[in-house]
Design an enzyme around this catalytic site. Structure first.
Site, PDB file in Angstrom:
ATOM      1  N   GLU A  25       0.886  -1.253  -0.041  1.00 38.44           N
ATOM      2  CA  GLU A  25       0.052  -0.070  -0.047  1.00 38.44           C
ATOM      3  C   GLU A  25       0.835   1.107   0.012  1.00 38.44           C
ATOM      4  OE1 GLU A  25      -3.138  -0.047  -0.758  1.00 38.44           O
ATOM      5  OE2 GLU A  25      -3.286  -2.115  -0.570  1.00 38.44           O
ATOM      6  N   HIS A  53       1.990   1.911  -3.590  1.00 36.87           N
ATOM      7  CA  HIS A  53       0.860   2.911  -4.295  1.00 36.87           C
ATOM      8  C   HIS A  53       0.888   4.295  -3.850  1.00 36.87           C
ATOM      9  CE1 HIS A  53      -0.959  -0.615  -6.207  1.00 36.87           C
ATOM     10  NE2 HIS A  53      -1.403  -1.097  -5.221  1.00 36.87           N
TER      11      HIS A  53
END
Lengths: 206, 206, 206, 206, 206, 206
Positions: C14, C17
């Site tokens: 995450e 990203h």
């Protein structure tokens, strides 16, 4: 080809299936040979395994292909003729050979990879792409290699064992149907022994 | 192949799955090995992950492929024979390998591009074209490379660890089903430790 | 890979990203980063545009592809590992890249010609042939070129900005969810300013 | 081409079918020749086997192909003209030739492998792939080889037997329909003898 | 790209369509230019023929392709940027170009042969094969040749006529919608005269 | 192209069909020429055979292809222009040419083999494979050869007979519809005589 000579060819077709079944290691025992037509089929050679089967080894599958080729091969050996009568045999043996190559990992050229789906009718759903075009070609080549090798062996076998083949065809002229002991005796082939297990089961049945 | 020798082959088939599962880093722990038939399957090697999984790393997927190849490889190593019994294994490992290449970006040759759709049955809707023909061929080649490499490693492993394989097959002759501690003990392999997390969870369950 | 190390990997996924989203010109602002699982997804990085969008420029689409690659790239940079967790990212970025090439005229090699249909799921009706086979191959090559170039840039970025990536992953260990100001502050990246228009709109809303 | 000359061509078309049927070994006997239109057909040459048939030999199938080509060949020999009237003949003979190659193992190039499915209309279910593209090409080449060889032989035959052909066409001008004895007598061909079996059957019928 | 600069791009997109429509011989007259969004579209340039049309000449179709390319070309000339906003334009012009080649015999390379079916959505029924693969490739090459040639000409035109393009975009900033006389006047292009016939019709209408 | 000049082109389009129909041996007689629109069609040239037809010879089919090309060819000869108005003509002549090659054995390159199915709409059922890819390519080449040859001949014919073409187009300006005797007289072509048979029939009708 008149009617009589055609019936004569059928006798050799069924005798071919039966004799290849008797003489090929790994083939299921021949239970009955008959030239009494049943439905679409002109005759029948019934070969069933000794017991319920969960799986087949590669040499057993090759034996099935050879038995399927036996009818067509007998017609070629005796009459030098190929007929439409082998259509169902060809469909069956092609399905086995394609599965050996594409489902059961039995071709070194394809390896342990599934390249056809497992449905018996050989059909894919629309758009399903289990393999690229070069792989499909490789499958075809492997199927052809397996079937050609088997046919070569079967023709050689029936040519070498022509006397037994003639004996079976002659017996079918007289009797139309041969049961397991009769068929093996006519062909001069020793009947396979039952497994101890199966004999026990056979004894146990009421 | 008679009934007894076939059952003997099944024992090695399941022992192969189990032993590869025990000795391959990244494989899920082996929970049970059994040759009691269940539905269509002749036996079962139950390998479940330690906890619910959301994703798998590339080496864990490769381990799954190796475990799937373990049954077929054991039959080849011990009996020099290939049977139809590995069909479901081959379908499963092919599906994993195709997904590694076409869905999960694990092949350098294809890259981080989706070239197959994600449905488990490997079927596409009619007309769906996720990739051109050369790309489909590249997928096939990559799948083949992954599976061949895995099979080579598994056959090497089972040949080297033949003693443990025989021990497992022998134990299945006596017991038919081995639970996790028994299977690891028979094979002489140290049982994997639970995660602290999972132990806590296991303790917490009523 | 045990449970703890897997959750650790999710944090970097995450964070990857999010960081690529913050540092790539043309990317939508990062609104939230979270490793609290939602449905099928293990975590979420929410990036939304400043306002309702009617169209995207080529560099904005390339930024979307890079952000989608950020999760996978972070796992590769930090753990040298590829996991199945990037499947949805790969599907999304492939769809964007294929549309750039086949629907939006953004590949010189294909030109201002529509060669794929516009449906989001990438499926064609049966028999539909929007392009010949060589054109399909060219589409694949262009898609690959775009994605490979983006992945190269993203891996370079995350390697260079490893300190910020570690900071984000560490913060997710403590907080599980970071809102926009927190995420930008942890990463040490200046938060994007709102458009005057949008600010006006934001003010105008009740 | 005016109406009269077209009817004249029909007479030769049917005479061609009939004469090839009489002079080709293995062909079914010609039962009737007629140029009275029936439904879509302009005329009819009725050839039926002596008895119910279960299978056909390769030379009998080749004879069927030649008889089917006889109508078109007569028009070419006599008028140097090809018409749409042979469409149904061409469909039939193509179906026979494709089945010889793909279902009945009668092409050495394909071998005893099923490469087309057995349905009469030559259609496959969607997605069905009985053979790779190179195999499909080989089927086409074999079909072409069989049909070209047959057409060459039929044109040679009708050119050589032009007198008999003219006699049949002339007789159809006078009588429109010729039964079996008339047709054979006009052509100066000896009528085939019935099988003993069939004669018995014929006698036995009430 | 912020909201304001995006709206600025739309003005040039519509101005591009309009100006190419005004300056390309054979193009339908421009009736209205607007950047008020309608449904999915961001703006609209309305070009309608003078009268009901039964057929189009090749140069009129090429003019339609050029007008469709005008929006995208304006964005490239002014902002050196390609956006997703041209998707519908690209689909329309591709459909026209494919029809010129495959339905209307306007490509020397394909000739007066129908190689695509006539349905507007470019879809074929399953299994429909209007042309072999090499012909499909030739269609693609011809479509590409037509579209590339048109785009080259349009970019050249808009670069050369940049002053008129800026004038139109500027006028749309002030007025959002320009009717036919306004648009032509702003661009400094003489408005096309009505046909005598049409004028009569226009006069005749109540 | 304004409305008047378009109507002018229609007159030549229909005159082209009609004149090619009058001057091509084997073509059906021209019954009527009209530029009064009917439904979708802008005009009509009605050519019907002398009598009900069961079959067509190869030269008659080639004549049909030439007549279909006559409209498009006239526009090219007179205006050096190709329009969408020939779409239905192109579809019809393509269907005839494909059937000549693939259903009626009229191409030496394909022979007396059916390679397309007989349905008028040229569609195949899904999965139907009447021919391999090389054969499909050969069909395309043969179709192209037939159509190109016909178009060459028709353009030559209309260029040579320009005076008759102008006369017909001029007559359609005055009369809009020409019946059979008028059309042949205007073109200065002798009207075909009825068959004796047909005359008898015509006399016999009440």
């Amino acid at each position: 080809m008149n009617v009589e000579s055609r019936i004569h060819a059928y006798r050799y077709h069924e005798s071919g299936h039966a004799l290849v079944g008797m003489l090929t290691p790994g083939a299921d025992p021949v239970r009955k040979v008959s030239i009494i037509p049943r439905g679409q089929a002109l005759g029948v050679t019934l070969s069933t395994p000794e017991t319920d089967r969960f799986s087949y080894a590669q040499d057993e599958l090759l034996a099935k292909i050879k038995v399927a080729l036996g009818g067509r091969a007998a017609e070629r050996v005796v009459f030098d003729e190929t007929t439409t009568g082998a259509e169902a045999d060809i469909q069956n043996l092609t399905q086995i050979a394609r599965s050996m190559v594409g489902r059961w990992g039995m071709s070194e050229a394809i390896g342990a990879v599934a390249v056809t789906d497992g449905r018996q009718d050989g059909l894919l759903l629309p758009g399903s792409l289990p393999a690229s075009f070069p792989t499909q070609q490789l499958v075809d080549e492997e199927v052809r290699r397996i079937v050609d090798g088997a046919e070569h062996a079967v023709i050689e076998l029936l040519t070498r064992e022509r006397t037994r083949l003639d004996a079976l065809a002659h017996a079918l002229l007289e009797h139309e149907t041969l049961d397991q002991p009769e068929a093996y005796e006519v062909a001069g082939v020793e009947m396979p022994k039952l497994d101890a297990t199966e004999e026990a089961k056979a004894t146990a049945s009421p």
